[in-house]
Design a protein around this motif. Structure first.
Motif, PDB file in Angstrom:
ATOM      1  N   THR A 215      -1.758  -3.210 -10.176  1.00 37.39           N
ATOM      2  CA  THR A 215      -1.549  -2.002  -9.372  1.00 37.39           C
ATOM      3  C   THR A 215      -2.804  -1.165  -9.528  1.00 37.39           C
ATOM      4  O   THR A 215      -3.327  -1.012 -10.636  1.00 37.39           O
ATOM      5  CB  THR A 215      -0.322  -1.217  -9.861  1.00 37.39           C
ATOM      6  OG1 THR A 215       0.818  -2.065  -9.803  1.00 37.39           O
ATOM      7  CG2 THR A 215      -0.078   0.003  -8.994  1.00 37.39           C
TER       8      THR A 215
ATOM      9  N   ALA B 104      -8.646   0.838  -3.113  1.00 35.96           N
ATOM     10  CA  ALA B 104      -8.188  -0.469  -2.624  1.00 35.96           C
ATOM     11  C   ALA B 104      -9.295  -1.283  -1.961  1.00 35.96           C
ATOM     12  O   ALA B 104      -9.471  -2.463  -2.280  1.00 35.96           O
ATOM     13  CB  ALA B 104      -7.002  -0.303  -1.681  1.00 35.96           C
TER      14      ALA B 104
ATOM     15  N   ASP C 219       5.522  -1.196  -7.894  1.00 39.57           N
ATOM     16  CA  ASP C 219       4.674  -1.533  -6.752  1.00 39.57           C
ATOM     17  C   ASP C 219       4.157  -2.970  -6.842  1.00 39.57           C
ATOM     18  O   ASP C 219       4.104  -3.687  -5.835  1.00 39.57           O
ATOM     19  CB  ASP C 219       3.498  -0.563  -6.643  1.00 39.57           C
ATOM     20  CG  ASP C 219       3.930   0.853  -6.325  1.00 39.57           C
ATOM     21  OD1 ASP C 219       4.993   1.027  -5.717  1.00 39.57           O
ATOM     22  OD2 ASP C 219       3.205   1.791  -6.687  1.00 39.57           O
TER      23      ASP C 219
ATOM     24  N   SER D 161      -4.643   3.844  -4.784  1.00 41.71           N
ATOM     25  CA  SER D 161      -4.827   3.478  -3.375  1.00 41.71           C
ATOM     26  C   SER D 161      -6.220   3.791  -2.847  1.00 41.71           C
ATOM     27  O   SER D 161      -6.754   3.029  -2.035  1.00 41.71           O
ATOM     28  CB  SER D 161      -3.761   4.154  -2.510  1.00 41.71           C
ATOM     29  OG  SER D 161      -2.499   3.595  -2.799  1.00 41.71           O
TER      30      SER D 161
ATOM     31  N   TYR E 247       0.832  -1.197   0.000  1.00 43.23           N
ATOM     32  CA  TYR E 247       0.000   0.000   0.000  1.00 43.23           C
ATOM     33  C   TYR E 247       0.867   1.247   0.000  1.00 43.23           C
ATOM     34  O   TYR E 247       1.828   1.351   0.756  1.00 43.23           O
ATOM     35  CB  TYR E 247      -0.911   0.002   1.238  1.00 43.23           C
ATOM     36  CG  TYR E 247      -1.961   1.083   1.202  1.00 43.23           C
ATOM     37  CD1 TYR E 247      -3.153   0.878   0.549  1.00 43.23           C
ATOM     38  CD2 TYR E 247      -1.738   2.304   1.824  1.00 43.23           C
ATOM     39  CE1 TYR E 247      -4.117   1.875   0.506  1.00 43.23           C
ATOM     40  CE2 TYR E 247      -2.701   3.301   1.784  1.00 43.23           C
ATOM     41  CZ  TYR E 247      -3.883   3.084   1.120  1.00 43.23           C
ATOM     42  OH  TYR E 247      -4.829   4.066   1.067  1.00 43.23           O
TER      43      TYR E 247
ATOM     44  N   PHE F 183      -4.954   2.588   6.484  1.00 42.67           N
ATOM     45  CA  PHE F 183      -5.446   1.554   5.578  1.00 42.67           C
ATOM     46  C   PHE F 183      -5.715   0.253   6.337  1.00 42.67           C
ATOM     47  O   PHE F 183      -6.734  -0.404   6.115  1.00 42.67           O
ATOM     48  CB  PHE F 183      -4.453   1.304   4.434  1.00 42.67           C
ATOM     49  CG  PHE F 183      -4.839   0.106   3.605  1.00 42.67           C
ATOM     50  CD1 PHE F 183      -5.923   0.156   2.743  1.00 42.67           C
ATOM     51  CD2 PHE F 183      -4.143  -1.086   3.716  1.00 42.67           C
ATOM     52  CE1 PHE F 183      -6.311  -0.955   2.011  1.00 42.67           C
ATOM     53  CE2 PHE F 183      -4.507  -2.204   2.993  1.00 42.67           C
ATOM     54  CZ  PHE F 183      -5.597  -2.137   2.131  1.00 42.67           C
TER      55      PHE F 183
ATOM     56  N   ARG G 165      -0.455   4.692  -5.117  1.00 43.74           N
ATOM     57  CA  ARG G 165      -0.702   3.410  -5.772  1.00 43.74           C
ATOM     58  C   ARG G 165      -0.532   2.267  -4.785  1.00 43.74           C
ATOM     59  O   ARG G 165       0.234   2.361  -3.838  1.00 43.74           O
ATOM     60  CB  ARG G 165       0.302   3.178  -6.909  1.00 43.74           C
ATOM     61  CG  ARG G 165       0.139   4.088  -8.093  1.00 43.74           C
ATOM     62  CD  ARG G 165       1.326   3.936  -9.027  1.00 43.74           C
ATOM     63  NE  ARG G 165       2.590   4.031  -8.323  1.00 43.74           N
ATOM     64  CZ  ARG G 165       3.170   5.180  -7.953  1.00 43.74           C
ATOM     65  NH1 ARG G 165       2.608   6.319  -8.242  1.00 43.74           N
ATOM     66  NH2 ARG G 165       4.315   5.180  -7.306  1.00 43.74           N
ATOM     67  N   THR G 166      -1.234   1.182  -5.088  1.00 40.33           N
ATOM     68  CA  THR G 166      -1.130  -0.025  -4.289  1.00 40.33           C
ATOM     69  C   THR G 166      -0.844  -1.197  -5.212  1.00 40.33           C
ATOM     70  O   THR G 166      -1.607  -1.457  -6.143  1.00 40.33           O
ATOM     71  CB  THR G 166      -2.434  -0.269  -3.499  1.00 40.33           C
ATOM     72  OG1 THR G 166      -2.595   0.811  -2.574  1.00 40.33           O
ATOM     73  CG2 THR G 166      -2.399  -1.573  -2.748  1.00 40.33           C
TER      74      THR G 166
END
Length: 138
Positions: free
Chosen positions: A31, A37, A121, A34, A9, A75, A13-14
Motif C-alpha cells: 500500500t 502512485a 486496501d 496515492s 486507488y 488517476f 492510499r492505494t
C-alpha cells in the motif's frame, strides 16, 4: 509470462496486488500514498514484466458512479498519459473493501490489526485481481 497488477486507488492510499509469473495466484504487493502512485509504478514497471493493469471502478449499488469516481478518473487519465502502451482493464470494485475486512476477521487478525487501513486496501486489490483471474479462466 508477464504479471498482471491490480490497483485499488483511493484518495489517501492505494492498494496494489500482483500475480505470479504464471498469472495463477494474486498476492498483495503493498500500500502506498496515492500521490506517489505514478512514480511507484514507473519504478515497478522498470523492474518487473507487467503486461496489464486492473484499476478498480467505484460504483454505487445501483450501478451509478460513486462519489469517488472523479478522483479515480483523474488517476486513470494520469496513468494513461504516463503509460500509454500499458493495457488497462477497469473492474467493478463494489464490496471489495467489505470483503477485505471480512477476510481479515476470518483470518484471525486482532482488532488492532484490522484497523490498518493500508492492509485493507492491499487485500481489496488482491480480491480484485483474484476475482479477475477466476473470471478469466472460466
Amino acid at each position: 509470462m508477464p504479471r498482471i497488477l491490480a490497483i485499488d486507488y483511493g484518495m489517501k492510499r492505494t492498494g496494489l496486488a500482483v500475480t505470479d509469473e504464471l498469472q495463477i495466484i494474486a498476492s498483495g504487493l503493498t500500500t502506498i500514498p496515492s500521490e506517489t502512485a505514478i512514480a511507484f509504478l514507473k519504478d515497478y514497471f522498470a523492474k518487473e514484466n507487467v503486461d496489464s493493469v486492473l484499476i478498480g471502478e467505484p460504483k454505487q449499488m445501483n450501478g451509478q458512479p460513486s462519489e469517488s469516481t472523479p478522483i479515480i478518473e483523474k488517476f486513470v487519465a494520469d496513468f494513461t498519459a504516463a503509460f500509454p502502451e500499458m493495457k488497462m482493464v477497469r473492474v467493478d470494485e463494489r464490496f471489495t473493501s467489505k470483503m477485505a475486512f471480512q477476510t481479515m476477521i476470518d483470518s484471525g487478525l486482532s482488532k488492532k490489526q484490522r484497523q490498518n487501513k493500508g492492509l485493507v486496501d492491499e487485500i481489496a486489490a488482491t480480491i480484485l485481481l483474484q476475482d479477475y483471474l477466476t473470471r478469466k479462466m472460466i
